[in-house]
Design a protein around this motif. Sequence first.
Motif, PDB file in Angstrom:
ATOM      1  N   ASP A  41       0.843  -1.182   0.000  1.00 33.67           N
ATOM      2  CA  ASP A  41       0.000   0.000   0.000  1.00 33.67           C
ATOM      3  C   ASP A  41       0.884   1.239   0.000  1.00 33.67           C
ATOM      4  N   PRO A  42       0.447   2.316  -0.616  1.00 33.03           N
ATOM      5  CA  PRO A  42       1.244   3.546  -0.597  1.00 33.03           C
ATOM      6  C   PRO A  42       1.389   4.083   0.824  1.00 33.03           C
ATOM      7  N   GLU A  45       0.444   8.439  -0.354  1.00 33.96           N
ATOM      8  CA  GLU A  45      -0.024   8.529  -1.743  1.00 33.96           C
ATOM      9  C   GLU A  45      -0.155   9.994  -2.164  1.00 33.96           C
ATOM     10  N   GLY A  46       0.404  10.294  -3.326  1.00 31.49           N
ATOM     11  CA  GLY A  46       0.319  11.643  -3.865  1.00 31.49           C
ATOM     12  C   GLY A  46       1.324  12.616  -3.281  1.00 31.49           C
ATOM     13  N   GLN A  51       8.696   5.212  -3.414  1.00 36.08           N
ATOM     14  CA  GLN A  51       8.536   4.214  -2.367  1.00 36.08           C
ATOM     15  C   GLN A  51       9.176   2.933  -2.848  1.00 36.08           C
ATOM     16  N   THR A 407      -0.836   9.210   6.930  1.00 33.22           N
ATOM     17  CA  THR A 407      -0.069   7.973   7.029  1.00 33.22           C
ATOM     18  C   THR A 407       0.128   7.606   8.487  1.00 33.22           C
TER      19      THR A 407
END
Length: 438
Positions: A41-42, A45-46, A51, A407
């Motif tokens: 999973d990121p 993200e964005g 990663q 996160t």
Amino acid sequence: MASGGSAKGYALVGVVVVIVLATTGVWNPFPKIWSWINQSDPIAEGVAAWQTTIGGSPRSVTISGGAVVVEYRTSVEAYGITAGVQLWKSDADWAGVAGGANDAVVVVGRLLTKGYEVLDPATGAVRRRDTEATAVWTYADAVLDLRCPGAGECELSAWEPRGNRPMWTIAAPGIGFVLNASNPDLPDTQPLTSSRFADGAAGPRPLPSLIGLPGDGRIQVIDTAQGRVVQTRTPGRDQRVTVVGGRVLTVTGEARDGTCYYGVVAHDPPNGQAVWRRDGLNLRTADNGSACKQERDPAGGHDVVLGVDPVGRQELIAAHDGRMLWHGDKGQTVLAVDDSYALIRSSDKATLAARSFGRGRVGWRRSIGAGAQAALTPYAAVVAEAKPQRVVAMSPRSGAVLTEARTDAKVFAVGPGGMILVSGRDMAYLPFGGSPAG
């Protein structure tokens, strides 16, 4: 309609056919299946520039010039900070990073084995090799190593990070083999820690003007600019000696009347004169109910110590001259502190204030949740929120947001251009100036 037995038979035949096709090389779906199962999973993200999956759970991560150095239990490896591509890998039981952007090195070694190697962080090439040292300390501007050629007879040397000859070497008798491997603990301040930030996330600090080498019940105080022992102290049974901000602090804790009575005296080596003293200042070097036995160094920055007054209110003291930098109200808590700033949580746990020691006032404030954690680095003040899970990096001076992401990953390293987050076996780089998460 097919019976249950027939359906199972068809399924078994299908599995056999897939296995035959895979083993004969005609068609193999398994790599794609495992790739899909193992897809990460990121982390952010964005927001993350990249990663990558790393070799395991890291002990430490350090941003070193153009490389990200990852230390594991039995190896060390480096990744390029631009794209997260692995640059090199080496077997090692311990590692430390010294130097800055232009002279960074990675120092690696083996447990129970004398010596170490100094590696180039970009290539892993050996720049210098030592075969005698038992302990190494890595700083932003120096490498110190300790070697003990004879019983109780040791030498301490200071090197420029990429130097080939020591800047100085001094005798350090009586140390023995109590200090070993990478960055063994010295009597100085300990940074405040929390679960969302790795120890050492701020990177290597500059070499202090004075350090203390413990051994044989004594502490040898060393002037690192001149390379000489300026004082030797033997703490009493009720004392803790620590070297902070160019001073030797002696903390005395006396058990009396069912409590501990504390006092702190700061001396200036080599003349040994007392520069300042404070009765009733508790630097939290002992646990409550421990008969005042002092088993840890005070928390704080490199020149700032965190204490508690006789009524339980936190305060920050300049170790060099004893000035009161901040005296808290009831319930206020210092979450992070260095030589320039302190991040202080309000009594109602709803606000974080950044106090500038240079300006003598609060520079900015930010609303936070009750479970928020924080850390200070030379490049950013970082806050990790719990509900919702979020990490925010800000300018220590102005509070301007440098980057933020939703996160639950742990902050492992902060550098001049961004920070490294790790979740499980995945590592991501969040550059400063990225798009804030919504």
